[in-house]
Design an enzyme around this catalytic site. Structure first.
Site, mmCIF file in Angstrom:
data_model
loop_
_atom_site.group_PDB
_atom_site.id
_atom_site.type_symbol
_atom_site.label_atom_id
_atom_site.label_comp_id
_atom_site.label_asym_id
_atom_site.label_seq_id
_atom_site.Cartn_x
_atom_site.Cartn_y
_atom_site.Cartn_z
ATOM 1 N N ASP A 77 0.839 -1.203 0.000
ATOM 2 C CA ASP A 77 0.000 0.000 0.000
ATOM 3 C C ASP A 77 0.876 1.256 0.000
ATOM 4 O O ASP A 77 2.090 1.168 0.159
ATOM 5 C CB ASP A 77 -0.997 0.010 1.170
ATOM 6 C CG ASP A 77 -0.319 -0.151 2.507
ATOM 7 O OD1 ASP A 77 0.872 0.187 2.617
ATOM 8 O OD2 ASP A 77 -0.976 -0.616 3.468
ATOM 9 N N ASP A 79 1.459 5.277 1.237
ATOM 10 C CA ASP A 79 1.153 6.444 2.058
ATOM 11 C C ASP A 79 1.891 7.632 1.476
ATOM 12 O O ASP A 79 3.038 7.504 1.038
ATOM 13 C CB ASP A 79 1.640 6.236 3.502
ATOM 14 C CG ASP A 79 0.832 5.149 4.198
ATOM 15 O OD1 ASP A 79 -0.392 5.107 4.002
ATOM 16 O OD2 ASP A 79 1.444 4.331 4.915
ATOM 17 N N ASP A 154 8.781 5.597 13.413
ATOM 18 C CA ASP A 154 9.388 4.624 14.325
ATOM 19 C C ASP A 154 10.822 4.243 13.937
ATOM 20 O O ASP A 154 11.763 4.473 14.690
ATOM 21 C CB ASP A 154 8.491 3.383 14.514
ATOM 22 C CG ASP A 154 7.931 2.822 13.221
ATOM 23 O OD1 ASP A 154 8.315 3.305 12.133
ATOM 24 O OD2 ASP A 154 7.116 1.884 13.296
HETATM 25 P P1 ATP Z 1 3.154 -2.295 6.608
HETATM 26 O O1 ATP Z 1 2.062 -1.447 6.018
HETATM 27 O O2 ATP Z 1 3.856 -3.181 5.659
HETATM 28 O O3 ATP Z 1 2.721 -2.972 7.847
HETATM 29 P P2 ATP Z 1 4.289 0.252 7.254
HETATM 30 O O4 ATP Z 1 5.665 0.653 7.662
HETATM 31 O O5 ATP Z 1 3.703 0.913 6.050
HETATM 32 O O6 ATP Z 1 4.309 -1.313 7.108
HETATM 33 P P3 ATP Z 1 2.031 1.301 8.666
HETATM 34 O O7 ATP Z 1 1.411 0.827 9.927
HETATM 35 O O8 ATP Z 1 1.248 1.273 7.410
HETATM 36 O O9 ATP Z 1 3.376 0.487 8.514
HETATM 37 O O10 ATP Z 1 2.550 2.780 8.955
HETATM 38 C C1 ATP Z 1 3.004 3.654 7.939
HETATM 39 C C2 ATP Z 1 4.167 4.484 8.466
HETATM 40 O O11 ATP Z 1 3.750 5.240 9.600
HETATM 41 C C3 ATP Z 1 5.347 3.668 8.984
HETATM 42 O O12 ATP Z 1 6.206 3.293 7.941
HETATM 43 C C4 ATP Z 1 5.992 4.638 9.954
HETATM 44 O O13 ATP Z 1 6.752 5.593 9.272
HETATM 45 C C5 ATP Z 1 4.790 5.314 10.576
HETATM 46 N N1 ATP Z 1 4.335 4.618 11.785
HETATM 47 C C6 ATP Z 1 3.428 3.607 11.864
HETATM 48 N N2 ATP Z 1 3.258 3.196 13.111
HETATM 49 C C7 ATP Z 1 4.073 3.938 13.883
HETATM 50 C C8 ATP Z 1 4.357 4.003 15.280
HETATM 51 N N3 ATP Z 1 3.748 3.175 16.129
HETATM 52 N N4 ATP Z 1 5.266 4.922 15.699
HETATM 53 C C9 ATP Z 1 5.849 5.761 14.836
HETATM 54 N N5 ATP Z 1 5.648 5.737 13.523
HETATM 55 C C10 ATP Z 1 4.765 4.861 13.030
HETATM 56 MG MG MG Z 2 1.685 0.608 5.376
#
Ligand code: ATP
Ligand code: MG
Length: 433
Positions: A77, A79, A154
């Site tokens: 996905d 963002d 994070d």
């Molecule tokens: P995936 O979608 O594959 O699980 P992702 O890294 O895209 O991985 P998401 O939960 O979609 O994870 O979050 C998007 C982005 O938001 C992350 O890449 C990170 O930069 C930020 N993020 C998400 N959760 C947190 C958190 N708990 N603390 C700080 N930043 C976060």
């Molecule tokens: Mg994501």
């Protein structure tokens, strides 16, 4: 200051630093260096970024999508982060909805795809940020600049901005170097960042296992120390993380790492698991096989459910409870119902299982005794049950621990292959061991 000149050379990040690079040392990596192939990015995401930039805003692809493009190609996905406010984003797109009350996000629908667009967020300081007793951030909803937005994320690998139009990656936290060395490193002071949001510990395990990254020593070392902070996380949020950890094709290795880091016992205190000296998981054969089967199913594109996994995880505690009840075993089914309810509903569990999940788990357990009835109308009624398939798969799992069930399981496998006439004949006779 970020330079977007394509001649900018890439400074070498110091692998042993603990703090993010900071504004003065933000790095820009140009296309030929980072190797992202824009063909791997959805047209929808590219068009949203282009439209925002053409309207005069800054807009980048950010987070997991950039990390995955650098690591393995195609993100699941997208963002987007921008300096446009949600209202300004809505002004740019015809099909756009603002969601979230406290922190508003824009959902842009482009070419049939949903793209999430978030305004850069910052560290609010003490005024707007509500910090709980353990240092957990309870509310943070302030806009910020792009550097602040990067540094509140994070992991360094999750904090990269990618501008597909100039083909530049902007790196405020040293994520490019970490990705190149397949390292997962928390941004900033490790203890503070885990305390702000203890779920980051689970995310560390998830990304380490699923993306095959090594945790930076400090990012790893604090997890066993702070694992107990998961107690303060709402059960529904832990369930969301649980499904990402366990239903995405890495359940077995993830479980091993959760056990190793002390996170597992916080999530499932009633399912004690250990690692042996050689780091082999010491778990019941039913659970071990369920985890491996679940991963194999994901690899084959077959569905997996938390209800089935829960049934396997809690099967041993259930058996233990049944043994304790065996004084009054005149009604096996009643005991099973009572023990199931105790295990599933008596105590709230850290990982809050939604009703549909506990209901499925309970049904799988309660259907088990009906496999014993192999004659007359009952087998057919069992085969018509909505959960028959899951219960049958569970029966197969049980044969590893209970080999005496194997002939019965084989009979059930056999009757499912029969046409109407032969099935009738088989059911007249029933199972003869
Ligand atoms: P995936 O979608 O594959 O699980 P992702 O890294 O895209 O991985 P998401 O939960 O979609 O994870 O979050 C998007 C982005 O938001 C992350 O890449 C990170 O930069 C930020 N993020 C998400 N959760 C947190 C958190 N708990 N603390 C700080 N930043 C976060
Ligand atoms: Mg994501």
């Amino acid at each position: 200051m970020v330079e977007s000149d394509s001649k900018v050379s890439m400074p070498v990040a110091d692998a042993d630093r603990d703090e993010p690079l900071g504004a003065a040392s933000a790095m820009v990596s140009v296309g030929k260096d980072h190797g992202i192939d824009t063909n791997n990015i959805s047209h929808a995401a590219l068009d949203v970024i282009r439209d925002l930039q053409q309207a005069g805003f800054t807009a980048y692809l950010v987070g997991g999508a950039v990390r995955d493009l650098l690591l393995e190609g195609v993100p699941k996905d997208y963002d987007i982060a921008t300096d446009a406010t949600p209202e300004q984003v809505r002004g740019v797109f015809r099909r756009c909805r603002l969601i979230g009350r406290r922190f508003r996000l824009a959902h842009v629908f482009m070419h049939g795809q949903l793209i999430e667009v978030a305004t850069f967020r910052g560290d609010a300081g003490d005024d707007d940020q509500l910090i709980g007793k353990q240092g957990r951030i309870l509310r943070d909803n302030t806009y910020g600049n792009e550097q602040e937005d990067a540094l509140r994320r994070d992991f360094t690998a999750n904090a990269l901005f990618y501008d597909p139009l100039s083909d530049n990656i902007i790196d405020y936290a040293g994520g490019l170097d970490d990705i190149e060395h397949r390292r997962l490193r928390l941004i900033g002071d490790v203890s503070t960042r885990y305390r702000e949001d203890p779920v980051r510990m689970l995310r560390a395990v998830r990304f380490a296992v699923s993306k095959k990254l090594d945790l930076h020593p400090k990012t790893a070392a604090e997890i066993p120390v702070l694992a107990h902070l998961l107690q303060h996380i709402p059960p529904a949020r832990l369930f969301d993380e649980f499904t990402k950890l366990m239903l995405t094709g890495h359940a077995f290795n993830t479980t091993c790492m959760l056990v190793k880091t002390g996170l597992w016992e916080q999530l499932f205190p009633d399912v004690p698991l250990e690692l042996e000296k050689d780091h082999k998981l010491k778990a019941s054969a039913v659970l071990t096989q369920a985890l491996k089967n679940s991963d194999a199913r994901v690899a084959m594109g077959l569905p997996v459910t938390s209800g089935f996994l829960l049934a396997a995880m809690l099967w041993q505690p259930l058996q233990k409870r049944l043994m304790q009840m065996s004084g009054n075993d005149d009604n096996e089914l009643l005991n099973m119902q009572q023990a199931s309810d105790e295990i599933l509903f008596l105590k709230p569990r850290p990982v809050g299982m939604p009703k549909r999940v506990t209901a499925m788990c309970r049904e799988i357990w309660l259907l088990q005794h009906r496999f014993q009835r192999t004659r007359g109308k009952r087998p057919r009624r069992l085969m018509e049950e909505q959960r028959f398939r899951a219960a049958y798969d569970f029966l197969l799992l049980r044969t590893i621990d209970e080999p005496e069930l194997k002939p019965l399981a084989d009979w059930w496998t056999y009757v499912q292959t029969l046409g109407e006439k032969k099935l009738n004949a088989a059911l007249r006779e029933g199972f003869n061991p």
